[in-house]
Every structure is written in structure tokens, then in C-alpha cells.
Design an enzyme around this catalytic site. Structure first.
Site, PDB file in Angstrom:
ATOM      1  N   LYS A 107       0.691  -1.310  -0.041  1.00 53.28           N
ATOM      2  CA  LYS A 107       0.105   0.104  -0.271  1.00 53.28           C
ATOM      3  C   LYS A 107       0.862   1.164  -0.135  1.00 53.28           C
ATOM      4  O   LYS A 107       0.374   2.353  -0.099  1.00 53.28           O
ATOM      5  CB  LYS A 107      -0.974   0.106   1.147  1.00 53.28           C
ATOM      6  CG  LYS A 107      -2.022  -1.118   1.224  1.00 53.28           C
ATOM      7  CD  LYS A 107      -2.995  -0.857   2.092  1.00 53.28           C
ATOM      8  CE  LYS A 107      -3.990  -2.089   2.209  1.00 53.28           C
ATOM      9  NZ  LYS A 107      -3.644  -3.385   2.392  1.00 53.28           N
TER      10      LYS A 107
HETATM   11  C1  PLP Z   1      -4.271  -4.403   2.202  1.00 52.58           C
HETATM   12  C2  PLP Z   1      -3.607  -5.772   1.937  1.00 52.58           C
HETATM   13  C3  PLP Z   1      -4.079  -6.946   1.474  1.00 52.58           C
HETATM   14  C4  PLP Z   1      -5.563  -6.679   0.669  1.00 52.58           C
HETATM   15  O1  PLP Z   1      -5.350  -5.757  -0.347  1.00 52.58           O
HETATM   16  P1  PLP Z   1      -6.803  -5.017  -1.141  1.00 52.58           P
HETATM   17  O2  PLP Z   1      -6.655  -4.210  -2.052  1.00 52.58           O
HETATM   18  O3  PLP Z   1      -7.386  -4.651   0.271  1.00 52.58           O
HETATM   19  O4  PLP Z   1      -7.734  -6.390  -1.552  1.00 52.58           O
HETATM   20  C5  PLP Z   1      -3.419  -7.940   1.224  1.00 52.58           C
HETATM   21  N1  PLP Z   1      -2.256  -8.054   1.771  1.00 52.58           N
HETATM   22  C6  PLP Z   1      -1.711  -7.246   2.629  1.00 52.58           C
HETATM   23  C7  PLP Z   1      -0.237  -7.517   3.367  1.00 52.58           C
HETATM   24  C8  PLP Z   1      -2.211  -6.051   2.673  1.00 52.58           C
HETATM   25  O5  PLP Z   1      -1.987  -4.923   3.551  1.00 52.58           O
END
Ligand code: PLP
Length: 433
Positions: A107
Site C-alpha cells: 500500500k
Molecule cells: C491491504 C492488504 C491486502 C489486501 O489488499 P486489498 O487491496 O484490500 O484487496 C493484502 N495483503 C496485505 C499485506 C495488505 O496489507
């Protein structure tokens, strides 16, 4: 470019408005009116381009009409200051490592991109302070807090469920200070998300302060994640493994996989997709039955995917005109219990030496079970295993090394504001800010 709401009951919005508002007036999610197809020539040469250069081409297709070229280039180059290597784990299964950014999870890119884009618009507008509200089940909070840390004119409130995120995650958004406030909610992730959604809808609060979201629903956060998939394809092509490429995305709110699907719409030659879930199997059930029934979220080992009503489902539905047949022809699903996550993480470590995190584990297993003859699979390794050290060590006994970047957060002093899950309490708090 104009953005419409997935609920189709709100006026069209400019990119600026879509970024600042986050959610449309009718509670729908914004979608760009047009998704440009990139020229064949781009895909022919993509393997020779740097991550930054190829991402700029993608960013220009999304945002080029609304952001000056020089500024957009700066935003892209500043955001992508690290690599996302594709690593072979076993046979025809590859990991796309998205964890080499500042907080070691995928993210980071969306968060940094959004911070810089918002700053660009705030400066154009005359610098009125903007407040970002973000609900997190773990990784969103750390990525957003760090992406926005020290960015002038923006204050960030991170809402997280008390006792339901790991100490390492918590330390990444509760120890920063400056323009970052952590709010510790007595509830689960869905309560945090509800508080944020209600705040956006509250007229009195919106008169009091300028609010915006930074959850994966924000177009400025989720769209830049498309860069990852163009880059993954480029690397696979370089290795001569891009034919019949299957992309598997461990999913929670489905922002990451939606960005991948946008890439596909732009012409990215990925054959098909797999959404890998933990025990929160709402999307999986939709694929099986055609019916979408939100559920309360279940707590699992892969806690960043503990989502019972994935926001971006609305975008996927919209992207394919609500056709279940079209969705299932392109996207497969998988769902795994904590027990299966444990056995898979251990088996992978024993067989290959590769240490998976609990989220990536779901992706790895979905490829192991789902790849067909002649296909090559790439799964997103969405977080560094050290972010889930206790779990990973407990299962594998690998004694994961904590990178210095994480250790530094853990030495910081925790500061947070305790909060109930009642909206009125949250509102009263914000009105006093
Ligand atoms: C946020 C996250 C996900 C899921 O991603 P989405 O975009 O919400 O589907 C998977 N793995 C990790 C480590 C995350 O931080």
C-alpha cells in the site's frame, strides 16, 4: 477526465473532486469515464523500460488530462523510489514482491501517490487544510500515515481496531507524531470503516472541516497500484515467461486486484486472474453463486484481508456491466482457512526456503491449486514476512530477520486516542479538533 459513481445517482466529478471527496454523494465509488487502451508498441517494448518510465505511461493515461506533465512525472518518480522484483519460488510460480517500500507492504505506492497528488491540488486551490480519515485493519494505516507524514496542509486520522493489529503494524502509525493522529477504536475493522463512512456523510462535520478518505476506495490510491502489474508483466517478459500469465492477488477490500483489472482493460496481456481470500469468502461465494452477501468480518492470520464487505466489489461489478458470466470468465477465486495458511506456509518454506507472509501464502496456494497446463503464475507477496513475525516464526521456526526500517518504528513511543465505535463520540471528538 470525469469520474462517475458506481451507484449512478451522483453528478460527474473532476479528478480533483474525486480525490478530495473519496466517496461520491450517493455512497458509490468513483470510476473514470474512460479507460484508455495503451498502444501495442508500448507492450512490445515494456521489458526494456524502467519501473518509473513504464509507470509514467500508465499514469499519463489515467491522470494526464488533469495534472501537468512535469508535476505528474515528479509524483510518479517520487512515489516509485523502490523496486518490486519478480522472484521464482517454485517451478512456474513466481512472487511479485511488493514489500520493498517504506513500510514494507504494497500500500506504500498508492498512499504516497495520493499524498503527492492531493498536495498538488491543495496548492492549486490556495492551501486550505485537508483532513484525511482512514480506517485500517493493519497495513493501510501504516502506509497512509507514512505516505502523508510531513506533507504540508494535510492532517491524517488513522482509525484502527483495538487489539486486532500486530504490534509491528501498530507501531508504524502510532509513533509518528507530526500531522498523524492514531485513533484506537473499541471494535472491529468494519466499525472503523463505518465511522469513516458516516463522517463523510455528516453535513455538520463537513461544514466544520474539509474531510477526505485515503482508503483503497480513493481513485488516487487504488489506480496507481496498476503500475505493479505492468511492471510484473515487463519482468516476466524479460524472463521469457509472460505467455499465458496468470495473476493471483491476495484480496481484502479488492483495491489491488481492481487496479490489476484496470490494467487488463488497458491492454495488459494477462490471461486471467485469481482472487485469493482467507476465510472471508464473500467474493468467492459470489463467483460460485452470482449472489453477493456481505458478512461480518472474520479474524484470521492474514488480517489485512479480514474484510466482510469488500468496497471495491462495486467497481468490479461496474467494470463488467454486472455480468457474472464475464467476471467468472476472467477471475477465479480461492478461500483458505487459517489451518490451510499454516500448512501451506510451512510446506513452502520446507520445500523452497522461501518465507511467505500469511497473505502471500493464500496467493501461493491458489496458484499451486489453480494453474493449468502451460500457464505461468505470479502472485503478489503483499507484505514482508517480518511484519507478521510472530505468526511466521510460530509456523516455520524460520526466525525472520526484522529489517532495520521496521525495528526503528518499534523503538518509537506509542500515542493514540481511545474511541468507542459510536459515531456520535467520534463526531464530538472531531468537532473539537
Ligand atoms: C491491504 C492488504 C491486502 C489486501 O489488499 P486489498 O487491496 O484490500 O484487496 C493484502 N495483503 C496485505 C499485506 C495488505 O496489507
Amino acid at each position: 477526465m470525469q469520474y462517475y459513481s458506481t451507484n449512478k445517482q451522483a453528478p460527474l466529478a473532476s479528478l480533483h473532486k474525486a480525490v478530495v471527496k473519496g466517496l461520491a454523494e450517493d455512497r458509490g465509488l468513483y470510476m473514470p469515464e474512460q479507460i484508455k487502451t495503451l498502444p501495442q508498441d508500448f507492450f512490445d517494448h515494456i521489458q526494456d523500460m524502467s519501473f518509473q518510465d513504464l509507470s509514467y505511461v500508465v499514469a499519463d493515461a489515467f491522470f494526464g488530462e488533469d495534472v501537468e506533465a512535469e508535476a505528474l512525472r515528479n509524483i510518479v518518480y517520487d512515489t516509485l523510489s523502490f523496486e518490486t522484483p519478480v522472484v521464482q519460488v517454485k517451478d512456474n510460480i513466481y512472487a511479485l514482491e511488493l514489500f520493498h517500500g517504506p513500510t514494507l507492504a504494497f500500500k506504500d505506492v498508492g498512499a504516497r501517490f495520493m499524498a503527492r497528488l492531493l498536495q498538488y491540488f491543495i496548492r492549486q486551490e490556495g492551501n486550505e487544510q485537508v483532513n484525511v480519515l482512514v480506517a485500517t485493519s493493519g497495513d493501510t494505516g501504516s502506509a497512509v500515515a507514512n505516505g502523508f507524514l510531513g506533507v504540508d496542509g494535510i492532517h491524517v486520522y488513522v482509525l484502527y481496531p483495538k487489539g486486532k493489529v500486530s504490534k509491528i503494524q501498530e507501531s508504524q502509525f502510532t509513533t509518528l507524531g507530526q500531522n498523524i493522529t492514531a485513533i484506537e477504536v473499541d471494535g472491529v475493522f468494519d466499525d472503523c470503516q463505518a465511522l469513516v463512512k458516516n463522517a463523510f456523510m455528516d453535513e455538520e462535520l463537513n461544514r466544520h472541516m474539509k474531510l477526505t478518505s485515503a482508503n483503497s476506495i480513493n481513485v488516487a490510491r487504488f489506480l496507481p497500484q496498476a503500475f505493479y502489474y505492468f511492471n510484473a508483466y515487463a519482468q516476466m517478459k524479460k524472463m521469457g515467461r509472460a505467455d499465458n500469465m496468470v495473476m493471483c492477488v491476495p484480496s481484502g477490500n479488492f483495491g489491488n486486484i481492481t487496479a490489476a483489472l484496470f490494467g487488463h482493460r488497458m491492454g495488459l496481456p494477462i490471461k486471467r486472474f485469481i482472487a485469493a481470500n482467507n476465510a472471508n469468502d464473500i467474493f468467492y461465494q459470489y463467483l460460485q453463486t452470482g449472489e453477493y452477501h456481505p458478512q461480518p468480518s472474520k479474524q484470521t492470520l492474514a488480517n489485512a484481508m479480514d474484510v466482510g464487505d469488500p468496497s471495491n466489489f462495486a467497481r468490479i461489478y461496474d467494470l463488467y456491466g454486472g455480468s457474472h458470466a464475464t467476471v467468472t470468465s476472467l477471475i477465479d477465486g480461492a478461500t483458505y482457512s487459517d489451518e490451510q495458511i499454516r500448512e501451506t506456509m510451512l510446506a513452502c518454506y520446507q520445500q523452497t526456503g522461501y518465507i511467505l507472509d500469511p497473505h502471500g501464502t493464500c496467493g501461493y496456494r491458489a496458484l499451486q491449486e489453480g494453474l493449468m497446463e502451460g500457464e505461468c503464475g505470479v502472485f503478489c507477496e503483499t507484505a514482508h514476512p517480518a511484519k507478521f513475525k510472530e505468526t511466521v516464526d510460530d509456523i516455520t521456526h524460520a526466525d525472520v530477520t526484522i529489517p532495520e526500517r521496521l525495528a526503528a518504528f518499534m523503538r518509537g513511543k506509542k500515542e493514540s486516542v481511545p474511541m468507542t465505535k459510536t459515531f456520535q463520540d467520534f463526531k464530538d471528538y472531531l468537532l473539537k479538533e
